[in-house]
Design a protein around this motif. Structure first.
Motif, short mmCIF file in Angstrom:
data_model
loop_
_atom_site.label_atom_id
_atom_site.label_comp_id
_atom_site.label_asym_id
_atom_site.label_seq_id
_atom_site.Cartn_x
_atom_site.Cartn_y
_atom_site.Cartn_z
N UNK A 57 0.90 -1.34 0.01
CA UNK A 57 -0.10 0.11 -0.13
C UNK A 57 0.84 1.27 0.09
N UNK A 58 1.99 1.33 -0.74
CA UNK A 58 2.68 2.40 -0.73
C UNK A 58 1.92 3.37 -1.73
N UNK A 59 2.44 4.64 -1.28
CA UNK A 59 1.84 6.03 -2.18
C UNK A 59 2.66 5.87 -3.40
N UNK A 60 2.19 5.42 -4.75
CA UNK A 60 3.17 5.56 -5.88
C UNK A 60 3.19 7.03 -6.22
N UNK A 65 11.82 10.79 -7.46
CA UNK A 65 13.08 10.24 -8.25
C UNK A 65 12.90 8.74 -7.91
N UNK A 66 12.22 8.13 -7.16
CA UNK A 66 12.20 6.42 -6.82
C UNK A 66 11.03 5.78 -7.59
N UNK A 67 11.19 4.91 -8.55
CA UNK A 67 10.24 4.21 -9.17
C UNK A 67 10.55 2.74 -8.98
N UNK A 68 9.48 2.05 -8.31
CA UNK A 68 9.73 0.60 -8.07
C UNK A 68 8.60 -0.16 -8.85
N UNK A 69 8.93 -0.98 -9.74
CA UNK A 69 7.81 -1.64 -10.53
C UNK A 69 7.52 -3.09 -9.94
N UNK A 70 6.28 -3.48 -10.02
CA UNK A 70 5.72 -4.57 -9.18
C UNK A 70 5.60 -5.67 -10.05
N UNK A 81 5.26 -0.51 -7.53
CA UNK A 81 5.09 -0.43 -5.89
C UNK A 81 5.26 1.09 -5.46
N UNK A 82 6.18 1.83 -6.11
CA UNK A 82 6.61 3.09 -5.77
C UNK A 82 6.50 3.96 -7.02
#
Ligand SMILES: C[S@@+](CC[C@H](N)C(=O)[O-])C[C@H]1O[C@@H](n2cnc3c(N)ncnc32)[C@H](O)[C@@H]1O
Length: 82
Positions: A57-60, A65-70, A81-82
């Motif tokens: 439940x992170x706030x995308x 500057x941070x991108x995390x793909x699910x 995720x982010x």
């Protein structure tokens, strides 16, 4: 909650956009709101051997500057995720 220095097996639970576990604060040794235990509960019947996953439940977009793909691979995957 920061498991960087120490933690328990809960630190290995991955995220899924269609999880089989949910997280809830419970108060075991104190009712002080600052010190909950973070407890995981099954939200569906889970067949033995199935990976346990929960929704981070992170706030995308909340960390600049941070991108995390699910990669949960679920039908309802939100893609990040982010
Ligand atoms: C609490 S750890 C989970 C355990 C971790 N996979 C490991 O092997 O130690 C959280 C990290 O796992 C990765 N992760 C967990 N679920 C993911 C998912 N659905 N898609 C992509 N990465 C995921 C991310 O790097 C995330 O920051």
């Amino acid at each position: 909650m920061d498991a960087k220095g120490s933690g328990n097996i809960g630190r290995y639970l991955n995220h899924s956009c269609m999880p089989n576990v949910f997280v809830q604060n419970v108060f075991v040794d104190t009712h002080d709101l600052r010190f909950p235990w973070v407890a995981f509960f099954a939200q569906t019947y889970i067949i033995a051997g199935t990976e346990l996953t929960w929704d981070y439940n992170y706030d995308i977009g909340s960390v600049e500057g941070k991108i995390k793909y699910c990669y949960c691979g679920s039908l309802k995957c939100r893609g990040r995720l982010l």
